[in-house]
Scaffold this motif. Structure first.
Motif, mmCIF file in Angstrom:
data_model
loop_
_atom_site.group_PDB
_atom_site.id
_atom_site.type_symbol
_atom_site.label_atom_id
_atom_site.label_comp_id
_atom_site.label_asym_id
_atom_site.label_seq_id
_atom_site.Cartn_x
_atom_site.Cartn_y
_atom_site.Cartn_z
ATOM 1 N N GLN A 145 12.285 -3.752 -7.663
ATOM 2 C CA GLN A 145 13.318 -3.650 -8.646
ATOM 3 C C GLN A 145 12.776 -3.890 -10.038
ATOM 4 O OE1 GLN A 145 16.021 -2.067 -8.588
ATOM 5 N NE2 GLN A 145 16.324 -2.038 -6.368
ATOM 6 N N GLN A 146 12.013 -4.859 -9.981
ATOM 7 C CA GLN A 146 11.105 -5.586 -11.227
ATOM 8 C C GLN A 146 9.768 -5.806 -10.700
ATOM 9 O OE1 GLN A 146 13.054 -8.456 -13.579
ATOM 10 N NE2 GLN A 146 14.746 -7.108 -13.974
ATOM 11 N N PRO A 147 8.672 -5.586 -11.286
ATOM 12 C CA PRO A 147 7.578 -5.936 -10.966
ATOM 13 C C PRO A 147 7.293 -7.368 -10.428
ATOM 14 C CG PRO A 147 7.374 -4.465 -12.683
ATOM 15 C CD PRO A 147 8.663 -4.762 -12.798
ATOM 16 N N GLY A 148 6.786 -7.700 -9.404
ATOM 17 C CA GLY A 148 6.647 -9.132 -9.064
ATOM 18 C C GLY A 148 5.417 -9.580 -9.157
ATOM 19 N N SER A 149 4.785 -10.680 -8.408
ATOM 20 C CA SER A 149 3.773 -10.850 -8.502
ATOM 21 C C SER A 149 2.563 -10.062 -8.080
ATOM 22 C CB SER A 149 3.613 -12.348 -7.895
ATOM 23 O OG SER A 149 3.573 -12.342 -6.406
ATOM 24 N N PRO A 150 1.422 -10.011 -8.587
ATOM 25 C CA PRO A 150 0.411 -9.257 -8.222
ATOM 26 C C PRO A 150 0.266 -9.336 -6.655
ATOM 27 C CG PRO A 150 -0.204 -10.367 -9.977
ATOM 28 C CD PRO A 150 0.989 -11.155 -9.750
ATOM 29 N N GLY A 151 0.109 -8.221 -6.069
ATOM 30 C CA GLY A 151 -0.243 -8.147 -4.700
ATOM 31 C C GLY A 151 1.017 -8.420 -4.025
ATOM 32 N N GLY A 152 2.406 -8.337 -4.366
ATOM 33 C CA GLY A 152 3.463 -8.747 -3.662
ATOM 34 C C GLY A 152 3.623 -8.132 -2.254
ATOM 35 N N ALA A 153 4.050 -8.599 -1.233
ATOM 36 C CA ALA A 153 4.038 -8.119 -0.096
ATOM 37 C C ALA A 153 5.739 -8.229 0.628
ATOM 38 C CB ALA A 153 3.320 -8.733 0.984
ATOM 39 N N ILE A 154 5.960 -7.293 1.340
ATOM 40 C CA ILE A 154 7.307 -7.471 1.903
ATOM 41 C C ILE A 154 6.998 -7.673 3.530
ATOM 42 C CG2 ILE A 154 8.447 -5.640 0.542
ATOM 43 C CD1 ILE A 154 7.815 -3.808 2.800
ATOM 44 N N ARG B 140 -1.500 1.868 -18.963
ATOM 45 C CA ARG B 140 -1.508 1.934 -17.309
ATOM 46 C C ARG B 140 -0.171 1.451 -16.940
ATOM 47 N NH1 ARG B 140 -6.455 0.635 -15.548
ATOM 48 N NH2 ARG B 140 -6.091 -1.599 -15.666
ATOM 49 N N GLU B 141 0.337 0.353 -17.376
ATOM 50 C CA GLU B 141 1.634 -0.420 -16.723
ATOM 51 C C GLU B 141 2.630 0.470 -16.962
ATOM 52 O OE1 GLU B 141 4.060 -4.489 -17.147
ATOM 53 O OE2 GLU B 141 1.931 -4.761 -17.374
ATOM 54 N N ALA B 142 2.658 0.961 -18.375
ATOM 55 C CA ALA B 142 3.836 1.845 -18.685
ATOM 56 C C ALA B 142 3.945 3.078 -17.671
ATOM 57 C CB ALA B 142 3.649 2.133 -20.088
ATOM 58 N N LEU B 143 2.596 3.622 -17.337
ATOM 59 C CA LEU B 143 2.735 4.744 -16.619
ATOM 60 C C LEU B 143 3.176 4.361 -15.001
ATOM 61 C CD1 LEU B 143 1.714 7.746 -15.543
ATOM 62 C CD2 LEU B 143 -0.419 6.609 -15.178
ATOM 63 N N LEU B 144 2.658 3.142 -14.717
ATOM 64 C CA LEU B 144 3.056 2.766 -13.317
ATOM 65 C C LEU B 144 4.611 2.554 -12.882
ATOM 66 C CD1 LEU B 144 0.219 0.423 -12.711
ATOM 67 C CD2 LEU B 144 0.255 2.760 -11.582
ATOM 68 N N ALA B 145 5.092 2.012 -14.051
ATOM 69 C CA ALA B 145 6.596 1.668 -14.157
ATOM 70 C C ALA B 145 7.209 3.096 -14.017
ATOM 71 C CB ALA B 145 6.985 1.011 -15.450
ATOM 72 N N HIS B 146 6.727 4.378 -14.745
ATOM 73 C CA HIS B 146 7.215 5.190 -14.899
ATOM 74 C C HIS B 146 7.307 6.034 -13.604
ATOM 75 C CE1 HIS B 146 8.371 9.333 -16.082
ATOM 76 N NE2 HIS B 146 7.232 9.923 -15.338
ATOM 77 N N LEU B 147 6.030 5.969 -12.799
ATOM 78 C CA LEU B 147 5.937 6.426 -11.598
ATOM 79 C C LEU B 147 6.896 5.790 -10.553
ATOM 80 C CD1 LEU B 147 2.039 7.074 -11.167
ATOM 81 C CD2 LEU B 147 3.882 8.821 -12.049
ATOM 82 N N ALA B 148 6.875 4.779 -10.429
ATOM 83 C CA ALA B 148 7.600 3.919 -9.559
ATOM 84 C C ALA B 148 8.950 4.149 -9.651
ATOM 85 C CB ALA B 148 7.383 2.394 -9.779
ATOM 86 N N VAL C 180 0.837 -1.257 -6.216
ATOM 87 C CA VAL C 180 0.785 -2.677 -5.465
ATOM 88 C C VAL C 180 0.321 -3.863 -6.429
ATOM 89 C CG1 VAL C 180 0.051 -3.719 -3.462
ATOM 90 C CG2 VAL C 180 0.779 -1.264 -3.426
ATOM 91 N N ILE C 181 -0.763 -3.765 -6.959
ATOM 92 C CA ILE C 181 -1.351 -4.912 -7.512
ATOM 93 C C ILE C 181 -0.376 -5.027 -8.771
ATOM 94 C CG2 ILE C 181 -3.296 -5.667 -9.190
ATOM 95 C CD1 ILE C 181 -5.205 -3.964 -7.233
ATOM 96 N N GLY C 182 0.161 -4.095 -9.620
ATOM 97 C CA GLY C 182 0.992 -4.409 -10.618
ATOM 98 C C GLY C 182 2.371 -4.851 -10.197
ATOM 99 N N GLY C 183 2.589 -4.897 -8.915
ATOM 100 C CA GLY C 183 3.973 -5.289 -8.294
ATOM 101 C C GLY C 183 5.220 -4.325 -8.424
ATOM 102 N N PHE C 184 4.918 -3.320 -8.701
ATOM 103 C CA PHE C 184 5.697 -1.986 -8.739
ATOM 104 C C PHE C 184 6.104 -1.571 -7.191
ATOM 105 C CE2 PHE C 184 3.452 -1.845 -12.877
ATOM 106 C CZ PHE C 184 4.705 -1.842 -13.729
ATOM 107 N N LEU C 185 5.242 -1.672 -6.321
ATOM 108 C CA LEU C 185 5.415 -1.249 -4.953
ATOM 109 C C LEU C 185 5.001 -2.680 -4.155
ATOM 110 C CD1 LEU C 185 3.996 2.312 -4.389
ATOM 111 C CD2 LEU C 185 6.523 1.579 -4.520
#
Length: 103
Positions: free
Chosen positions: A90-99, A30-38, A72-77
């Motif tokens: 740019q790189q997945p951050g901590s889970p639930g990362g916020a701007i 799933r993480e590989a998929l999410l990285a691809h989608l992001a 979002v949970i994975g830190g991709f968005l």
């Protein structure tokens, strides 16, 4: 000692028409998929409204809300506290990362 099996390409998760067949249950897959989608659906440095994120994700799978949540949970968005704006990390951050919230 044997080496770990090679990772399967993300492309095999998609049907011939480019739609995601299923959201993988295995975390690494799933993480590989999410990285691809992001990387393929969202430009770095651009802010997206929630509706834009939903529309982009609908192009690949009907359960866009689950994909958005996983991204979002994975830190991709990252998203604002109010959930109105999203930005690709740019790189997945901590889970639930916020701007920061937009004033």
């Amino acid at each position: 000692m044997t080496s770990p099996p090679a990772a399967r390409p993300v492309a095999d998760l998609f049907s011939a028409d480019g739609r995601l067949q299923a959201i993988p249950r295995r975390p690494a897959r799933r993480e590989a998929l999410l990285a691809h989608l992001a990387e393929t659906l969202f430009e770095a440095g651009r802010t997206y409204r929630e509706a834009e994120v939903n529309e982009a994700l609908k192009t690949v799978h009907e359960d866009f809300s689950a994909l958005r949540r996983y991204l979002v949970i994975g830190g991709f968005l990252a998203r604002t506290k109010d959930g109105a704006d999203y930005r690709r990390q740019q790189q997945p951050g901590s889970p639930g990362g916020a701007i920061p919230a937009v004033a």
